[in-house]
Structures are given as structure tokens and as C-alpha cells.
Scaffold this active site. Sequence first.
Site, short mmCIF file in Angstrom:
data_model
loop_
_atom_site.label_atom_id
_atom_site.label_comp_id
_atom_site.label_asym_id
_atom_site.label_seq_id
_atom_site.Cartn_x
_atom_site.Cartn_y
_atom_site.Cartn_z
N HIS A 128 22.19 27.13 15.24
CA HIS A 128 21.37 28.32 15.01
C HIS A 128 21.64 28.86 13.61
CE1 HIS A 128 19.26 32.04 15.84
NE2 HIS A 128 20.27 32.69 15.29
N MET A 150 -1.31 1.95 12.12
CA MET A 150 -1.12 1.49 10.74
C MET A 150 -0.12 2.42 10.07
SD MET A 150 -4.88 0.30 9.58
CE MET A 150 -5.52 -1.31 10.04
N GLY A 178 -1.12 -15.70 -2.16
CA GLY A 178 -0.76 -16.86 -1.34
C GLY A 178 -1.93 -17.27 -0.45
N THR A 218 0.85 -1.20 0.00
CA THR A 218 0.00 0.00 0.00
C THR A 218 0.88 1.24 0.00
OG1 THR A 218 -1.63 -1.20 1.32
CG2 THR A 218 -1.80 1.20 1.33
N VAL A 256 -22.59 10.77 7.73
CA VAL A 256 -23.16 10.58 6.40
C VAL A 256 -23.98 9.29 6.44
CG1 VAL A 256 -22.62 10.16 3.98
CG2 VAL A 256 -21.28 11.83 5.28
N ALA A 299 -12.17 13.10 9.10
CA ALA A 299 -11.10 14.09 9.32
C ALA A 299 -9.89 13.43 9.97
CB ALA A 299 -11.61 15.25 10.17
N GLY A 300 -9.49 12.27 9.42
CA GLY A 300 -8.29 11.59 9.91
C GLY A 300 -7.11 12.00 9.05
P1 FAD Z 1 0.80 -3.25 2.99
O1 FAD Z 1 1.69 -2.13 2.63
O2 FAD Z 1 -0.66 -3.04 2.85
O3 FAD Z 1 1.26 -4.48 2.09
C1 FAD Z 1 0.57 -5.67 2.07
C2 FAD Z 1 0.76 -6.33 0.73
O4 FAD Z 1 0.28 -7.67 0.81
C3 FAD Z 1 -0.01 -5.68 -0.40
O5 FAD Z 1 0.86 -5.29 -1.45
C4 FAD Z 1 -0.99 -6.74 -0.87
O6 FAD Z 1 -1.18 -6.75 -2.28
C5 FAD Z 1 -0.30 -8.01 -0.43
N1 FAD Z 1 -1.20 -9.14 -0.20
C6 FAD Z 1 -2.37 -9.15 0.50
N2 FAD Z 1 -2.88 -10.41 0.53
C7 FAD Z 1 -2.02 -11.18 -0.17
C8 FAD Z 1 -1.99 -12.56 -0.49
N3 FAD Z 1 -2.93 -13.41 -0.07
N4 FAD Z 1 -0.97 -13.02 -1.23
C9 FAD Z 1 0.03 -12.19 -1.67
N5 FAD Z 1 0.05 -10.87 -1.39
C10 FAD Z 1 -0.95 -10.39 -0.64
N6 FAD Z 1 2.14 5.23 6.59
C11 FAD Z 1 3.20 5.95 6.98
O7 FAD Z 1 3.97 5.52 7.85
N7 FAD Z 1 3.47 7.19 6.43
C12 FAD Z 1 2.67 7.72 5.48
O8 FAD Z 1 2.93 8.82 5.00
C13 FAD Z 1 1.54 6.99 5.06
N8 FAD Z 1 0.73 7.47 4.11
C14 FAD Z 1 -0.33 6.73 3.70
C15 FAD Z 1 -1.18 7.26 2.73
C16 FAD Z 1 -2.27 6.55 2.29
C17 FAD Z 1 -3.17 7.15 1.24
C18 FAD Z 1 -2.52 5.25 2.81
C19 FAD Z 1 -3.68 4.45 2.33
C20 FAD Z 1 -1.69 4.72 3.78
C21 FAD Z 1 -0.60 5.45 4.24
N9 FAD Z 1 0.25 4.96 5.22
C22 FAD Z 1 1.32 5.71 5.64
C23 FAD Z 1 0.04 3.65 5.84
C24 FAD Z 1 1.00 2.60 5.22
O9 FAD Z 1 0.78 2.53 3.85
C25 FAD Z 1 0.78 1.24 5.87
O10 FAD Z 1 0.87 1.36 7.26
C26 FAD Z 1 1.83 0.25 5.38
O11 FAD Z 1 1.78 0.11 4.00
C27 FAD Z 1 1.60 -1.11 6.04
O12 FAD Z 1 2.54 -2.01 5.58
P2 FAD Z 1 2.24 -3.58 5.51
O13 FAD Z 1 3.47 -4.21 4.93
O14 FAD Z 1 1.74 -4.06 6.81
O15 FAD Z 1 1.02 -3.74 4.48
P1 NAI Z 2 -8.11 7.59 10.51
O1 NAI Z 2 -8.42 6.55 11.51
O2 NAI Z 2 -6.88 8.39 10.63
O3 NAI Z 2 -9.32 8.63 10.44
C1 NAI Z 2 -10.63 8.26 10.15
C2 NAI Z 2 -11.55 9.39 10.56
O4 NAI Z 2 -12.85 9.09 10.09
C3 NAI Z 2 -11.65 9.56 12.08
O5 NAI Z 2 -11.54 10.92 12.40
C4 NAI Z 2 -13.03 9.01 12.40
O6 NAI Z 2 -13.62 9.61 13.53
C5 NAI Z 2 -13.78 9.36 11.13
N1 NAI Z 2 -14.96 8.55 10.87
C6 NAI Z 2 -15.14 7.24 11.11
N2 NAI Z 2 -16.37 6.86 10.70
C7 NAI Z 2 -16.95 7.96 10.16
C8 NAI Z 2 -18.21 8.21 9.57
N3 NAI Z 2 -19.11 7.24 9.41
N4 NAI Z 2 -18.50 9.47 9.15
C9 NAI Z 2 -17.58 10.48 9.30
N5 NAI Z 2 -16.37 10.28 9.87
C10 NAI Z 2 -16.06 9.04 10.28
O7 NAI Z 2 -8.18 6.82 9.11
P2 NAI Z 2 -7.70 7.25 7.68
O8 NAI Z 2 -7.54 8.70 7.55
O9 NAI Z 2 -8.61 6.54 6.75
O10 NAI Z 2 -6.26 6.59 7.60
C11 NAI Z 2 -6.11 5.17 7.75
C12 NAI Z 2 -4.76 4.82 8.27
O11 NAI Z 2 -3.76 5.11 7.31
C13 NAI Z 2 -4.43 5.58 9.52
O12 NAI Z 2 -4.46 4.67 10.58
C14 NAI Z 2 -3.06 6.12 9.34
O13 NAI Z 2 -2.20 5.61 10.30
C15 NAI Z 2 -2.61 5.62 7.97
N6 NAI Z 2 -2.10 6.77 7.24
C16 NAI Z 2 -0.96 7.38 7.70
C17 NAI Z 2 -0.48 8.52 7.11
C18 NAI Z 2 0.72 9.16 7.67
O14 NAI Z 2 1.41 8.55 8.47
N7 NAI Z 2 1.02 10.40 7.29
C19 NAI Z 2 -1.13 9.09 5.94
C20 NAI Z 2 -2.34 8.41 5.56
C21 NAI Z 2 -2.76 7.28 6.19
#
Ligand code: FAD
Ligand code: NAI
Length: 467
Positions: free
Chosen positions: A446, A320, A117, A43, A238, A182-183
Site C-alpha cells: 500500500h 498477433m 529467403g 514489425t 468506408v 477502431a482496433g
Molecule cells: P514480424 O515481427 O512481422 O517479423 C517478421 C520478419 O520477417 C520481418 O522483419 C520481415 O521483414 C521478415 N521476412 C518476411 N518474409 C521474409 C523472407 N522471405 N525472407 C526473410 N525475411 C522475411 N504487439 C505487441 O505484443 N505489443 C505491441 O505493443 C504491439 N504494437 C504494435 C504496433 C503496431 C503499429 C503494429 C503494426 C504491430 C504491433 N504489435 C504489437 C504486433 C507485433 O508487432 C507482432 O505481433 C510481432 O511483430 C509478430 O512477430 P513475428 O516475429 O511473428 O513477425
Molecule cells: P484489429 O483487428 O485490432 O482492429 C481492426 C478494426 O478494424 C476492427 O475493429 C474491425 O472491426 C475494423 N474494421 C475491419 N474492416 C473495416 C472496414 N472496412 N471499415 C471500418 N472498420 C473496419 O487490427 P489493427 O488495429 O489493425 O491491429 C492489427 C494487429 O496488430 C492486432 O491484431 C493487434 O494484435 C496487433 N497490435 C497490437 C498492439 C498491442 O498489443 N498493443 C498494438 C497494435 C497492434
Amino acid sequence: MSDDIFDLIVVGGGPGGYTAAIRAAQLGMKTACVEKRGALGGTCLNVGCIPSKALLKSSELFEEVQHDMEGRGIMVGSVKLDLGTMLGQKDTTVTSLTQGIEFLLKKNKVTYIKGAGELQGGGRVEVTGEENKVIKGKNILIATGSDVMPLPNVDIDEKQIVSSTGALELPKVPKHMVVIGAGVIGLELGTVWRRLGAEVTVVEFLDRVLPGTDNEVAKTTQRTLKKQGMKFKLGTKVTSAKTAKGGVTLTMEPSKGGSSETLKADVVLVAIGRRPYTEGLGLDDLGVERDKAGRIMVDNSFKSNVDGVYAIGDVIEGPMLAHKAEDEAVVCVEMMAGQKPHINYDTIPGVIYTWPEVATVGKTEEQLKEAGIEYAVGKVPFMANSRARAVGSTDGFAKILADKKTDKVLGVHIIGPDAGTIIHECVIAMEFGASSEDIARTCHAHPTLNEAVKEAALAVAGRTINS
Ligand code: FAD
Ligand code: NAI
């Protein structure tokens, strides 16, 4: 059954999975990494951390060049957006990084197997997809990450109603974008599209943004984003969404109950959280225990209740975050190899890449109060930091929370320019059990933004010099 027998099979090639596979191979394990996406990096690299940060940077430049140049005597002509090129830059960044991971797996002699897998018991994993075979491992590590949390009656089509994945590739700037939640995702991606010209309204169930973040930081974040033009509708849920050619109509009502209203949008982003992803893994048949949220339950060594099956990253408990998954990966496989590594969940930083950035580590004021721990607060505004003044980014503050009796730093919360970089000196300080006095007596160059941390540490003892 094929002859492919490994010491470790990692299922999932995200930050957790590929890091575990590389470290395991370094430790001498014959390792396979199974990934079904067609690209490594999970991801984070494909549809998360990296593409979102590419768009945050591009959109920041687009806004800055339009509004913040004249005051510095830099005259720019009319500024135009070429969204296609902007999205292309993001895609190129992603591709080069995911290919880089493939190279790293090769370099470390990890076998990369393309396909989904499924665990079959007895250490066997059936792979289907681009490759079809059964492989066998002494140990299996599940690192399958997480997926978007769906919202009932709001069906994601990735065109008008999008998840974060669709919001990273909108073909044009929407006139009005409604963000549900607003997360972290809502505020980061809402910021991107607002900067590119969309009117952005964030609808949040709770009466605050960024739940779990220090209250004062969350309030300042909301105030700052509001000043930048983002609109907020808090305490609102919503209940349904209807799509038509002309846009989406959302029906919503106060979270505590009351009469409903409607809101129109061209694009709706659903960002209400993510849930562990375990689909198609065969965990039920194997009897792998999960908690109510669907997360695989593991012990301190990341072992599940089934012998030889481990799990790390988004698919287990905890924040996460990519760096949390990576650290768990290393610790998990080093433990498998008989080493004694450690992971400190109290010092995992969190960064939100809005402007100003938000960065936190350790306990919030609310958590300390709830735990009945007496603490002292040292807080300084970036307005008092000379570098922040010079770069013209003075919104926000740095706040240190220290134990009232021992002075040990318990939490640091920063909203301000480059907070995500600044926080790391605090993470290291906390990892080494520093007191606020330790930070205050450490020489800081500084003029730097990090001086705000030193000044906040001085503020804990009420002896600031510059504020
Ligand atoms: P993932 O990265 O989700 O990887 C899991 C992989 O497993 C996937 O590629 C999937 O295809 C694969 N998979 C699943 N099931 C199977 C299967 N059965 N067989 C083979 N492959 C499989 N975190 C940060 O720290 N900083 C950030 O700035 C940040 N920004 C984010 C922005 C967005 C929009 C999103 C959605 C997330 C963000 N995150 C961020 C969160 C971060 O992406 C995740 O915490 C991180 O990717 C988790 O790593 P993971 O290896 O556990 O899982
Ligand atoms: P989040 O958990 O950060 O925020 C979700 C928000 O949605 C919360 O404020 C919650 O109260 C609200 N919510 C829940 N149900 C709702 C509803 N029915 N209607 C309106 N509001 C509702 O989750 P988000 O933003 O989806 O991110 C998911 C994960 O991805 C986070 O846990 C974050 O750790 C990770 N992530 C990390 C980033 C970073 O490290 N910069 C960037 C983006 C994602």
C-alpha cells in the site's frame, strides 16, 4: 550449392524469428537467421510495438505538461511541439534496439544472413538481396510475420493515406485525421495524433470498438477516449477514398446499408487488421498448407504438413502479439531439441497502450456466457484506489471473473492507470491456477495500483473493504 549447412534456418528476424534463433543456438543447434528488412526486430521493433510506444509516451508528456500541471502547483510556460525531435527520439530508440538484437545474435553465434529467403525443398533456402546464396537446413522455421490488410478502393500511398508505418512518421500534425478501424492500432495511433493536436475521427465497421475485448471494457475505453476528444463513427463502412492536393475525401455508408456520405481528412490511417505474410516464400510449390486467412497451418509442435518445415508468430493462428510469437519461438525450438515445454494460450495477456491503459487476460464475460460457464464477477473502480487518487488517474476499473463453483480465476479485465503492468500478477496467478480467494489473501503493498486487483478479488466474494 554452397557449403552452408545448418541444423535450423529461421526465415524472418522479428520477435518470433530472432528469439527462436537465439534459443536454438543456446540448445546447441547450428543456426541461421535470414532477414530481408536490413534490420532485425521485425514489425515489432521497426514499425510496431516500439516506435508506437515511444510516440505514445512523448505525446502523453506533451498533453500532460499542457493540461495537468497547474493543479499540482507546477507552472509551465507556453509548450511547443518539435515534431522532428520527437520522431528522432523514436528512431534512435528503434535503431539502438535493432542493433542490440544483432549483437545478441552474434553473442549466441547465430549466423545472420541479410536477404529474402525462399524455400526450395529438400531443406534448401535460396537467399537473395544483400547476400545471395543457397543454404541448407535440417529444419526450417518460418517466422515471416504479418502485413497491413488492404481496404478495397482506399489505396495506401503512405503520405495522405497511410498504414501504421506511415502514421509513425507523419512530417506534420494533420488538422483532421480519419482512422479507419477502431482496433488496437487505430486507438493507439489515433491517440498519439490527437494528443499532438489533430482532430481525430475513428470510423468503425462494427457498432463497437475493440472487437474481442470484454464489452464493458470496450465501452469504457470508447467513453474515456471520447472524453479526451476523439470522435467515433461506429457502424459505418468506408467504400472509397479520393486523394487530391487539398486532402482526402472518403465516401462511406452505414454498415447495414443506407445512403452514403462523405468525410474530408488531411490524413487517413487504414487500420483494419493485419494478414499473414508469406509472399515470395515458395510455399505453393512446396505444398505448405494454409487456412482461408492465409495462415500456415501447424500442429501442436508448430510443424506444417511438410516435413522439416515449422512456423510460428503472426504467420500462424492466434493473437498477433510479439510476446505470443516469442513464447511460441522458445517452445517450438525446445520441442525440436526433444524437450517438453508448454505454452498456455489461455494466459496470454493483451495490452492497449492508450491512457488509461487496457489490459486483459483469459476469458471475457461474453465468452463465458457463450460457453455456458457460470461465473462470479468482482469489480472495483480505480476511484476507490488511493494511489490512483494520488496520481490523479481514476478512470476505469479492475474486473475479475471467477468460476462460480470452484472460484478459479477465468479472466481479468482492467482499464486503468498502468493496467498493462498490473495485469501480470493476474497472468501469473492464472498460470498457477489461482482462485480469486488466493489473490484476495495475497498481501499487496500500500498504496499501489495493484491493490485494485486484490479489492476486485475480494469483490468476487462480496467482501470488499475499500469500495
Ligand atoms: P514480424 O515481427 O512481422 O517479423 C517478421 C520478419 O520477417 C520481418 O522483419 C520481415 O521483414 C521478415 N521476412 C518476411 N518474409 C521474409 C523472407 N522471405 N525472407 C526473410 N525475411 C522475411 N504487439 C505487441 O505484443 N505489443 C505491441 O505493443 C504491439 N504494437 C504494435 C504496433 C503496431 C503499429 C503494429 C503494426 C504491430 C504491433 N504489435 C504489437 C504486433 C507485433 O508487432 C507482432 O505481433 C510481432 O511483430 C509478430 O512477430 P513475428 O516475429 O511473428 O513477425
Ligand atoms: P484489429 O483487428 O485490432 O482492429 C481492426 C478494426 O478494424 C476492427 O475493429 C474491425 O472491426 C475494423 N474494421 C475491419 N474492416 C473495416 C472496414 N472496412 N471499415 C471500418 N472498420 C473496419 O487490427 P489493427 O488495429 O489493425 O491491429 C492489427 C494487429 O496488430 C492486432 O491484431 C493487434 O494484435 C496487433 N497490435 C497490437 C498492439 C498491442 O498489443 N498493443 C498494438 C497494435 C497492434
